[in-house]
Design a protein around this motif. Structure first.
Motif, PDB file in Angstrom:
ATOM      1  N   THR A  19       0.828  -1.202   0.000  1.00  0.00           N
ATOM      2  CA  THR A  19       0.000   0.000   0.000  1.00  0.00           C
ATOM      3  C   THR A  19       0.865   1.255   0.000  1.00  0.00           C
ATOM      4  OG1 THR A  19      -1.672  -1.207   1.250  1.00  0.00           O
ATOM      5  CG2 THR A  19      -1.875   1.186   1.185  1.00  0.00           C
ATOM      6  N   ALA A  20       1.952   1.224   0.773  1.00  0.00           N
ATOM      7  CA  ALA A  20       2.849   2.379   0.826  1.00  0.00           C
ATOM      8  C   ALA A  20       3.450   2.662  -0.546  1.00  0.00           C
ATOM      9  CB  ALA A  20       3.951   2.127   1.854  1.00  0.00           C
ATOM     10  N   GLN A  21       3.822   1.604  -1.263  1.00  0.00           N
ATOM     11  CA  GLN A  21       4.384   1.781  -2.601  1.00  0.00           C
ATOM     12  C   GLN A  21       3.345   2.343  -3.561  1.00  0.00           C
ATOM     13  OE1 GLN A  21       6.028  -1.788  -4.231  1.00  0.00           O
ATOM     14  NE2 GLN A  21       6.791  -0.814  -6.085  1.00  0.00           N
ATOM     15  N   THR A  26      -4.093   1.439  10.807  1.00  0.00           N
ATOM     16  CA  THR A  26      -3.512   0.777   9.643  1.00  0.00           C
ATOM     17  C   THR A  26      -4.585   0.181   8.741  1.00  0.00           C
ATOM     18  OG1 THR A  26      -1.518   0.257  10.907  1.00  0.00           O
ATOM     19  CG2 THR A  26      -1.916  -1.030   8.903  1.00  0.00           C
ATOM     20  N   LEU A  27      -5.570  -0.457   9.362  1.00  0.00           N
ATOM     21  CA  LEU A  27      -6.646  -1.066   8.585  1.00  0.00           C
ATOM     22  C   LEU A  27      -7.390  -0.024   7.763  1.00  0.00           C
ATOM     23  CD1 LEU A  27      -8.372  -3.527   7.883  1.00  0.00           C
ATOM     24  CD2 LEU A  27      -9.725  -3.082   9.951  1.00  0.00           C
ATOM     25  N   ILE A  28      -7.676   1.129   8.357  1.00  0.00           N
ATOM     26  CA  ILE A  28      -8.399   2.187   7.643  1.00  0.00           C
ATOM     27  C   ILE A  28      -7.553   2.740   6.500  1.00  0.00           C
ATOM     28  CG2 ILE A  28      -9.360   4.514   7.870  1.00  0.00           C
ATOM     29  CD1 ILE A  28     -10.109   3.774  10.749  1.00  0.00           C
ATOM     30  N   LEU A  29      -6.284   3.034   6.788  1.00  0.00           N
ATOM     31  CA  LEU A  29      -5.424   3.600   5.752  1.00  0.00           C
ATOM     32  C   LEU A  29      -5.204   2.611   4.614  1.00  0.00           C
ATOM     33  CD1 LEU A  29      -2.822   5.420   8.014  1.00  0.00           C
ATOM     34  CD2 LEU A  29      -4.313   6.513   6.330  1.00  0.00           C
ATOM     35  N   ASP A  30      -4.901   1.355   4.962  1.00  0.00           N
ATOM     36  CA  ASP A  30      -4.674   0.354   3.917  1.00  0.00           C
ATOM     37  C   ASP A  30      -5.888   0.188   3.016  1.00  0.00           C
ATOM     38  OD1 ASP A  30      -2.102  -0.195   4.481  1.00  0.00           O
ATOM     39  OD2 ASP A  30      -2.417  -2.193   5.307  1.00  0.00           O
ATOM     40  N   GLU A  31      -7.056   0.044   3.663  1.00  0.00           N
ATOM     41  CA  GLU A  31      -8.274  -0.214   2.902  1.00  0.00           C
ATOM     42  C   GLU A  31      -8.651   0.995   2.052  1.00  0.00           C
ATOM     43  OE1 GLU A  31     -11.057  -2.674   1.426  1.00  0.00           O
ATOM     44  OE2 GLU A  31      -9.559  -3.215   2.934  1.00  0.00           O
TER      45      GLU A  31
END
Length: 960
Positions: A146-148, A187-192
């Motif tokens: 996700t960061a990439q 993390t879950l919110i940002l990733d999703e």
């Protein structure tokens, strides 16, 4: 293990963002001389408290040395010394006050431990801090993929330009949104959220993605409702503060200083746009701005804040210019505008509203502080028996509805079908054709475009048109004689109920033949009605009809079963217990059946509503009477102010309101209050709590109105009222029993407070308000404050609520908390709740005690609803909106329930409901489509749920 030295907050606080850091100098500048403040990791600024350092250092010592008696004395003395050293250090550095970061305080604690020779504890403390920092970093980290992906995303700005995705700011606002909440994952919110983005996404879409991601998690963890609300608040801040040119992309932490700047900018812009009253500029806006509490933005659920955003916040060209705390301050200012010390009162009112301890009704929230402050909730009218008067009443309906008033019309005086009309030498078409016009007027004039127009027509049971009246909501028959969009209610005399009980006959008349029956009640009505029956039998009244009372009763119940209308309301208890029976007659209730005020051709009754948030007054010892008294005192003052400030679109309404000054203080969150005490709704304990809580509200409300009378004078028609005779609502039960007869009523009369003393105070001071209490439905304001509406049992423990703001997953947070405590909350439980339509009764692994506590509305026997309502009604000078839920309804069940309601002394009832109107589709179990809504069967037939704000919805929002 140690506890971090903290100034209120959680261990999941995020590092300060660049946007937050930029606000530190402003925070320091805004700090009062000599006052120290602490910046938490999420950027929130709180007062410096040395006691928190003491607690943290003590826990560090205890973790290493234990809590034995020998060590206790040394620890106490050492901790006191270290706390003083740390506090003195910062006071020396900032003698004029200032702002310190939480990390600086922890560094100083660590240094003091080393200098004092407490090396072992200092080392352990350092290790603990590093471990907590690692946990925070892990929690905030994006997955590598996700960061990439995020690095390749550019965001289209409002001006059309592109900018790289600001990951740092996303981290900040999501961290703020999750701060102090258990079982939520940044993390879950940002990733999703980021997984669903694309290069060229707009700023609005980016914000929406975060909110939607949090929304989808609510059914699994109720705390995500707060996360979604806080993420929505970020959108709102950008919208409002950008429009006001106060700040660009502010965070929640920035609001510590930005709120104070935003308030005067908002008032100036609102006045310029002719949305706000220029009188608001006469307040000390700097003082009021400093009183705003930005941390109270964090207490909204998603449903609550979205409802405010969509329907309450003032906007210009669909751009919201209000923020939550400014909204509450605007309402408070609007209600304090005529106070002697209006700034102090505005702050007092603001603190009560923004705490959610009390909430004004929707018209007050809509219109306080605006150019047309129509703050009243309910209007009751009597329609005269002439064409000019009938259409004049319909015009009054339109004007009152235009400014967000709910309406109750008394149509009993209008002559029946077939009655002679002298002016035309013809025959009347009766009441029904005019009601069709009323229905269409309610549709056409929709409460200022903010919600549907809403009206209820009342007709007494002896009216010759009653049989056609009860069929108005049928889906068959001549549509010209049907009213599909308005409400109807039976206004039932006690004599009719006695005839039903005794299986007697009942005679129907046209009111032009029996004109005095309209104004009579009790024994006087019985005597006169019996006289007219004799006249009819003798052939002296030609236009009449005689039938078995039970036949008409069954037809009334049958239509209630089929269409949900007309509601059952009772004329005699409304009048015999009315404090104002010396100056008029109660001819109907209002739209939601909680108001019982006098009406005539010269007076349109007006009531001004607000509700106490009952669970906010429950602590570990039960009902907090001291806090309740404070809340009631301020609330009654706010309600009394409404009368003088209110904009009246009809002169007869103003005359009536000024003369009698009625208000209706109610409550909401009764079910939540039971949950907090682990009391099942269907229990004697709940009935007793209903009794005792309403007794306290009644006592304090009467006292508050009497205190206002001492300050401002009694209402003008006070002399001769029941109040002036020392007859309080609890005492008026005796009047009802005397008139009705002891065989036809059974009501508990127990009491616990010092009522004789209060009677003496009222005798000396008088009353400011003719009526003080009424329990309204509170559907919308309960949504805003995040509690169950009014006195309702829980609808379902998991369901989808639809209203004008959209569809919202609603899950019972108390149930989730209790299931978590027993290790039972998991995905399987969510699936089971969805399958069983929010019920826990058929889920085997749910313990029996929780099944009792978390029974839903249709699982609570109706007798418990009636018993609790009866206990409340004895304390209330008006009435209560009481919905009745009956599972597997039959004619016998309805007959028993409504007879019991009358026999128990109730003044009114509201909707009858059999099965849930909306539910979570079982298909969502496998597909995961969370917000699907299925049509369900309800009283009124198998038709799907009407649109979002229908009065037939269990969460009716027409009047509150």
């Amino acid at each position: 293990m140690h506890t971090e030295t903290k100034q209120s907050g959680s261990q999941s606080e995020a590092p300060l963002s660049s946007a937050q850091a930029s606000g530190v100098s402003a925070n320091i500048a805004a700090t009062a001389p000599g006052q120290l403040r602490v910046i938490k990791r999420n950027g929130t600024v709180v007062p410096f408290e040395a006691s928190k350092i003491t607690v943290a250092i003590t826990k560090a010592f205890l973790a290493v040395e234990g809590g034995n008696a020998a060590a206790s004395s040394r620890i106490h003395e050492t901790v006191a010394k270290l706390t003083e050293q740390v506090s003195s250090t910062f006071k020396r550095r900032m003698p004029s006050g200032g702002t310190i970061h939480i990390e600086d305080i922890q560094d100083q604690v660590e240094l003091s431990l080393m200098r004092s020779g407490e090396h072992k504890i200092a080392r352990d403390y350092v290790i603990y801090r590093e471990e907590q920092a690692r946990k925070r970093a892990d929690k905030q980290a994006l997955s590598p993929a996700t960061a990439q992906a995020a690095e390749a995303i550019t965001v289209v700005q409002p001006d059309g330009s592109r900018a790289a995705l600001d990951i740092e700011r996303l981290h900040t606002i999501v961290s703020e949104a999750c701060s102090d909440l258990d079982d939520v994952s940044e993390t879950l919110i940002l990733d999703e959220a980021l997984r669903n983005l694309y290069d060229g996404v707009t700023l609005a879409e980016l914000s929406t993605s975060l909110v939607i991601t949090a929304r989808t998690l609510i059914e699994k963890e109720p705390n995500y409702s707060y996360v979604a609300a806080r993420l929505l608040c970020d959108n709102l801040r950008a919208e409002a503060l950008g429009f006001l040119k106060v700040a660009d992309k502010p965070t929640q932490a920035d609001m510590h200083h930005l709120y104070a700047q935003a308030l005067p900018a908002y008032i100036a812009r609102g006045v310029e746009l002719e949305l706000l009253s220029p009188e608001l500029q006469s307040f000390d806006l700097a003082r009021l701005g400093e009183a705003l509490l930005p941390e109270r933005d964090l207490q909204f659920t998603y449903l609550g804040l979205q409802t405010l955003y969509d329907r309450y916040f003032i906007h210009s060209n669909e751009v919201r210019i209000e923020l939550p705390q400014i909204f509450f301050m605007r309402v408070a200012m609007g209600l304090a505008i005529e106070e002697d010390d209006k700034n102090a009162r505005a702050i007092e009112f603001y603190q009560l509203l923004s705490s959610f301890d009390y909430m004004s009704s929707t018209p007050t929230l809509f219109n306080a502080g605006t150019l047309r402050p129509q703050l009243s909730s309910c209007y009751l009218t009597t329609v005269p028996d002439d064409l000019h008067g009938i259409y004049g009443a319909i015009q009054d309906n339109a004007m009152l509805s235009k400014f967000a008033g709910g309406l109750g019309n008394d149509w009993t005086p209008v002559r029946a079908l077939g009655a002679y009309i002298k002016g035309t030498n013809g025959k009347s078409q009766g009441v029904v054709p005019f009601l069709k016009v009323v229905n269409d007027t309610a549709v056409a004039v929709n409460q200022g475009g903010k919600r549907k127009g809403a009206v209820c027509a009342y007709l007494e049971t002896w009216h010759l048109d009653i049989e056609e009246f009860v069929e108005l909501r049928k889906n068959t028959g001549d549509d010209r004689r049907r009213t599909h969009d308005m409400n109807t209610a039976n206004w039932i005399p006690d004599l009719f109920m006695k005839r039903v009980f005794d299986d007697g006959e009942w005679t129907l008349f046209s009111p032009h033949d029996v004109p005095d029956l309209h104004d009579l009640y009790g024994k006087a009505f019985e005597e006169r009605y019996t006289y007219y029956e004799e006249q009819a039998r003798a052939g002296k009244i030609k236009l009449h009809k005689t039938m078995r009372a039970q036949n008409l009763w069954r037809k009334m119940l049958g239509m209630l079963f089929e269409t949900g209308h007309p509601w059952m309301t009772f004329k005699d208890p409304c009048n015999l217990r009315s404090p104002q029976q010396h100056v008029g007659v109660v001819h109907s209730s209002n739209l939601c059946t909680e108001i019982t005020l006098n009406t005539s051709q010269d007076e349109i009754a007006v009531c001004n509503l607000g509700s106490i948030n009952l669970p906010q007054h429950i602590d570990e010892n039960g009902l907090n009477l001291d806090k309740l008294q404070q809340t009631v005192s301020t609330a009654v003052r706010m309600l009394d102010n409404v009368i003088d400030i209110n904009y009246y679109s009809v002169e007869t309404a103003q005359n009536s309101n000024f003369k009698h000054r009625p208000v209706g203080l109610g409550l909401m969150g009764f079910q939540d209050a039971l949950y907090k005490q682990h009391i099942a709704y269907g229990s004697e304990e709940a009935v007793n709590f209903a009794d005792r809580s309403m007794e306290a509200i009644s006592y304090y409300a009467i006292d508050a109105s009497s205190q206002l009378a001492a300050e401002r004078g009694a209402y003008s028609s006070y002399e001769g009222s029941l109040w002036s005779q020392g007859i309080f609502p609890i005492d008026s039960l005796d009047l009802l029993e005397q008139e009705r007869g002891a065989d036809y009523i059974k009501v508990d009369k127990s009491q616990t407070l010092d009522w004789p003393a209060l009677r003496e105070l009222v005798k000396a001071r008088g009353m400011r308000n003719s009526n003080v209490m009424a329990i309204a439905p509170t559907a919308t304001i309960a949504n805003i404050t995040g509690v169950s509406q009014s006195i309702e049992p829980t609808y379902q423990n998991l369901y989808v609520k639809s209203n004008l703001s959209g569809e919202f997953t609603v899950v019972n947070p108390y149930l989730v908390k209790d299931l978590k405590a027993r290790g039972l909350w998991d995905g399987v439980m969510v699936n089971d709740l969805k399958y069983y339509d929010g019920s826990v009764q058929q889920i085997d692994r749910v313990p029996e005690d929780l099944k009792a506590i978390y029974s839903t509305a249709f699982e609570v026997e109706p007798r418990w609803l009636v018993d609790a309502a009866s206990r409340r009604q004895k304390w209330i000078d008006q009435a209560q909106s009481l919905n009745l839920y009956i599972n597997n309804a039959s004619g016998k069940k309805l007959d028993i329930t409504y007879r019991m309601a009358w026999y128990s002394g109730l003044k009114t009832t509201y909707y009858l409901r059999s099965l849930a109107a909306t539910g979570t589709e079982k298909s969502t179990i496998s597909t995961g489509n969370l917000n699907a809504v299925s049509s369900g069967e309800q009283m009124g037939g198998p038709a799907p749920v009407p649109d979002a704000c229908s009065l037939d919805d269990p969460d009716c929002e027409a009047c509150q």
